[in-house]
Design a protein around this motif. Structure first.
Motif, PDB file in Angstrom:
ATOM      1  N   LEU A  15       0.778  -1.266  -0.026  1.00  0.00           N
ATOM      2  CA  LEU A  15       0.043  -0.273   0.002  1.00  0.00           C
ATOM      3  C   LEU A  15       0.699   1.215  -0.011  1.00  0.00           C
ATOM      4  CD1 LEU A  15      -2.932  -0.703   2.386  1.00  0.00           C
ATOM      5  CD2 LEU A  15      -3.009  -0.530  -0.032  1.00  0.00           C
ATOM      6  N   LYS A  16       2.067   1.192   0.778  1.00  0.00           N
ATOM      7  CA  LYS A  16       2.877   2.319   0.792  1.00  0.00           C
ATOM      8  C   LYS A  16       3.346   2.673  -0.671  1.00  0.00           C
ATOM      9  CE  LYS A  16       4.624   2.525   5.590  1.00  0.00           C
ATOM     10  NZ  LYS A  16       5.590   2.653   6.298  1.00  0.00           N
ATOM     11  N   VAL A  17       3.832   1.468  -1.361  1.00  0.00           N
ATOM     12  CA  VAL A  17       4.361   1.832  -2.747  1.00  0.00           C
ATOM     13  C   VAL A  17       3.107   2.109  -3.672  1.00  0.00           C
ATOM     14  CG1 VAL A  17       5.623   0.401  -4.633  1.00  0.00           C
ATOM     15  CG2 VAL A  17       6.141  -0.036  -2.250  1.00  0.00           C
ATOM     16  N   ALA A  18       2.133   1.587  -3.455  1.00  0.00           N
ATOM     17  CA  ALA A  18       1.171   1.997  -4.432  1.00  0.00           C
ATOM     18  C   ALA A  18       0.464   3.260  -4.315  1.00  0.00           C
ATOM     19  CB  ALA A  18      -0.228   0.911  -4.310  1.00  0.00           C
ATOM     20  N   LEU A  19       0.296   3.817  -3.059  1.00  0.00           N
ATOM     21  CA  LEU A  19       0.027   5.300  -2.892  1.00  0.00           C
ATOM     22  C   LEU A  19       0.921   6.370  -2.979  1.00  0.00           C
ATOM     23  CD1 LEU A  19      -2.532   4.259   0.328  1.00  0.00           C
ATOM     24  CD2 LEU A  19      -2.982   4.765  -2.222  1.00  0.00           C
ATOM     25  N   LEU A  20       2.088   5.934  -3.200  1.00  0.00           N
ATOM     26  CA  LEU A  20       3.099   6.826  -3.342  1.00  0.00           C
ATOM     27  C   LEU A  20       2.873   8.000  -4.669  1.00  0.00           C
ATOM     28  CD1 LEU A  20       6.065   7.959  -2.168  1.00  0.00           C
ATOM     29  CD2 LEU A  20       6.847   6.339  -4.001  1.00  0.00           C
ATOM     30  N   PRO A  21       2.288   7.618  -5.921  1.00  0.00           N
ATOM     31  CA  PRO A  21       2.217   8.524  -6.719  1.00  0.00           C
ATOM     32  C   PRO A  21       1.014   9.369  -6.292  1.00  0.00           C
ATOM     33  CG  PRO A  21       2.402   6.157  -7.727  1.00  0.00           C
ATOM     34  CD  PRO A  21       2.361   6.165  -6.043  1.00  0.00           C
ATOM     35  N   VAL A  22      -0.148   8.912  -5.713  1.00  0.00           N
ATOM     36  CA  VAL A  22      -1.208   9.766  -5.051  1.00  0.00           C
ATOM     37  C   VAL A  22      -0.533  10.698  -4.075  1.00  0.00           C
ATOM     38  CG1 VAL A  22      -3.258   9.724  -3.739  1.00  0.00           C
ATOM     39  CG2 VAL A  22      -2.642   7.659  -5.538  1.00  0.00           C
ATOM     40  N   LEU A  26      -0.980  14.765  -4.800  1.00  0.00           N
ATOM     41  CA  LEU A  26      -1.283  15.722  -3.881  1.00  0.00           C
ATOM     42  C   LEU A  26      -0.496  16.847  -3.562  1.00  0.00           C
ATOM     43  CD1 LEU A  26      -3.604  13.287  -1.993  1.00  0.00           C
ATOM     44  CD2 LEU A  26      -4.614  15.014  -3.496  1.00  0.00           C
ATOM     45  N   THR A  27       0.853  16.405  -3.146  1.00  0.00           N
ATOM     46  CA  THR A  27       1.754  17.418  -2.983  1.00  0.00           C
ATOM     47  C   THR A  27       1.980  18.415  -3.988  1.00  0.00           C
ATOM     48  OG1 THR A  27       2.886  15.825  -1.649  1.00  0.00           O
ATOM     49  CG2 THR A  27       4.265  17.762  -2.069  1.00  0.00           C
ATOM     50  N   LEU A  28       2.177  17.844  -5.253  1.00  0.00           N
ATOM     51  CA  LEU A  28       2.099  18.927  -6.230  1.00  0.00           C
ATOM     52  C   LEU A  28       1.174  19.777  -6.513  1.00  0.00           C
ATOM     53  CD1 LEU A  28       3.690  16.682  -9.111  1.00  0.00           C
ATOM     54  CD2 LEU A  28       5.129  18.560  -7.797  1.00  0.00           C
ATOM     55  N   LEU A  29      -0.126  19.293  -6.179  1.00  0.00           N
ATOM     56  CA  LEU A  29      -1.244  20.155  -6.454  1.00  0.00           C
ATOM     57  C   LEU A  29      -1.456  21.092  -5.023  1.00  0.00           C
ATOM     58  CD1 LEU A  29      -4.345  20.495  -7.512  1.00  0.00           C
ATOM     59  CD2 LEU A  29      -4.949  19.009  -5.648  1.00  0.00           C
ATOM     60  N   LEU A  30      -0.838  20.837  -4.043  1.00  0.00           N
ATOM     61  CA  LEU A  30      -0.812  21.578  -2.741  1.00  0.00           C
ATOM     62  C   LEU A  30       0.097  23.040  -3.017  1.00  0.00           C
ATOM     63  CD1 LEU A  30      -1.527  22.665  -0.052  1.00  0.00           C
ATOM     64  CD2 LEU A  30       0.365  20.976   0.747  1.00  0.00           C
ATOM     65  N   PHE A  31       1.257  22.592  -3.765  1.00  0.00           N
ATOM     66  CA  PHE A  31       2.396  23.572  -4.159  1.00  0.00           C
ATOM     67  C   PHE A  31       1.813  24.359  -5.069  1.00  0.00           C
ATOM     68  CE2 PHE A  31       6.030  20.682  -2.879  1.00  0.00           C
ATOM     69  CZ  PHE A  31       5.940  21.101  -1.559  1.00  0.00           C
ATOM     70  N   LEU A  87      -6.248  30.029   1.979  1.00  0.00           N
ATOM     71  CA  LEU A  87      -5.854  29.121   3.313  1.00  0.00           C
ATOM     72  C   LEU A  87      -7.090  27.981   3.337  1.00  0.00           C
ATOM     73  CD1 LEU A  87      -5.529  32.131   5.818  1.00  0.00           C
ATOM     74  CD2 LEU A  87      -3.761  30.452   4.822  1.00  0.00           C
ATOM     75  N   TRP A  88      -8.284  28.167   3.129  1.00  0.00           N
ATOM     76  CA  TRP A  88      -9.350  27.336   3.247  1.00  0.00           C
ATOM     77  C   TRP A  88      -9.140  26.188   1.895  1.00  0.00           C
ATOM     78  CZ3 TRP A  88     -13.842  31.019   3.748  1.00  0.00           C
ATOM     79  CH2 TRP A  88     -13.757  31.497   5.237  1.00  0.00           C
ATOM     80  N   GLY A  89      -8.383  26.319   0.826  1.00  0.00           N
ATOM     81  CA  GLY A  89      -8.265  25.695  -0.110  1.00  0.00           C
ATOM     82  C   GLY A  89      -7.393  24.564  -0.078  1.00  0.00           C
ATOM     83  N   ALA A  90      -6.052  25.127   0.737  1.00  0.00           N
ATOM     84  CA  ALA A  90      -4.924  24.451   0.880  1.00  0.00           C
ATOM     85  C   ALA A  90      -5.168  23.471   2.213  1.00  0.00           C
ATOM     86  CB  ALA A  90      -3.657  25.350   1.467  1.00  0.00           C
ATOM     87  N   GLU A  91      -6.249  23.910   3.192  1.00  0.00           N
ATOM     88  CA  GLU A  91      -6.559  23.383   4.292  1.00  0.00           C
ATOM     89  C   GLU A  91      -7.361  21.884   3.758  1.00  0.00           C
ATOM     90  OE1 GLU A  91      -6.506  21.941   8.110  1.00  0.00           O
ATOM     91  OE2 GLU A  91      -5.311  23.484   7.540  1.00  0.00           O
ATOM     92  N   ARG A  92      -8.332  22.294   2.845  1.00  0.00           N
ATOM     93  CA  ARG A  92      -8.820  21.120   2.117  1.00  0.00           C
ATOM     94  C   ARG A  92      -8.279  20.014   1.493  1.00  0.00           C
ATOM     95  NH1 ARG A  92     -13.581  19.748   4.364  1.00  0.00           N
ATOM     96  NH2 ARG A  92     -13.912  18.568   2.240  1.00  0.00           N
TER      97      ARG A  92
END
Length: 98
Positions: A15-22, A26-31, A87-92
């Motif tokens: 699961l850790k390996v499979a969820l790494l791309p997700v 999400l990190t790139l989306l946050l940035f 701020l609310w979008g980043a929190e979501r």
């Protein structure tokens, strides 16, 4: 018991390996959200400051009071609303408040 623990460790690793791309997506989306939000916030702060300055100048130049108050209130709203949405979008995206 040892067998169940071993199976659990294998499933956890998969699961850790499979969820790494997700997690990376999400990190790139946050940035991206933070970057665009910063640009929009900066532009709206400039516009809000200009409107507040114009509202104060309207009072100083003995203009109509309603126009001065409208400039001040609109300036405050232009400065606050985009920052709150960012701020609310980043929190979501982070998943803080469900």
């Amino acid at each position: 018991m040892v067998v169940l623990y071993g199976i659990g460790m294998i499933i956890r690793f998969i699961l850790k390996v499979a969820l790494l791309p997700v997690q990376a997506a999400l990190t790139l989306l946050l940035f991206a959200l933070c970057y665009v939000g910063g640009l929009v916030t900066y532009a709206s702060e400039l516009l809000g400051t200009f409107l507040i300055f114009c509202g104060i100048c309207t009072f100083w130049m003995k203009g109509p009071a309603t126009m001065g108050w409208q400039g001040i209130i609109a300036g405050i709203l232009f400065a606050i609303i985009p920052q709150a949405l960012t701020l609310w979008g980043a929190e979501r995206v982070i998943g803080g408040s469900q």
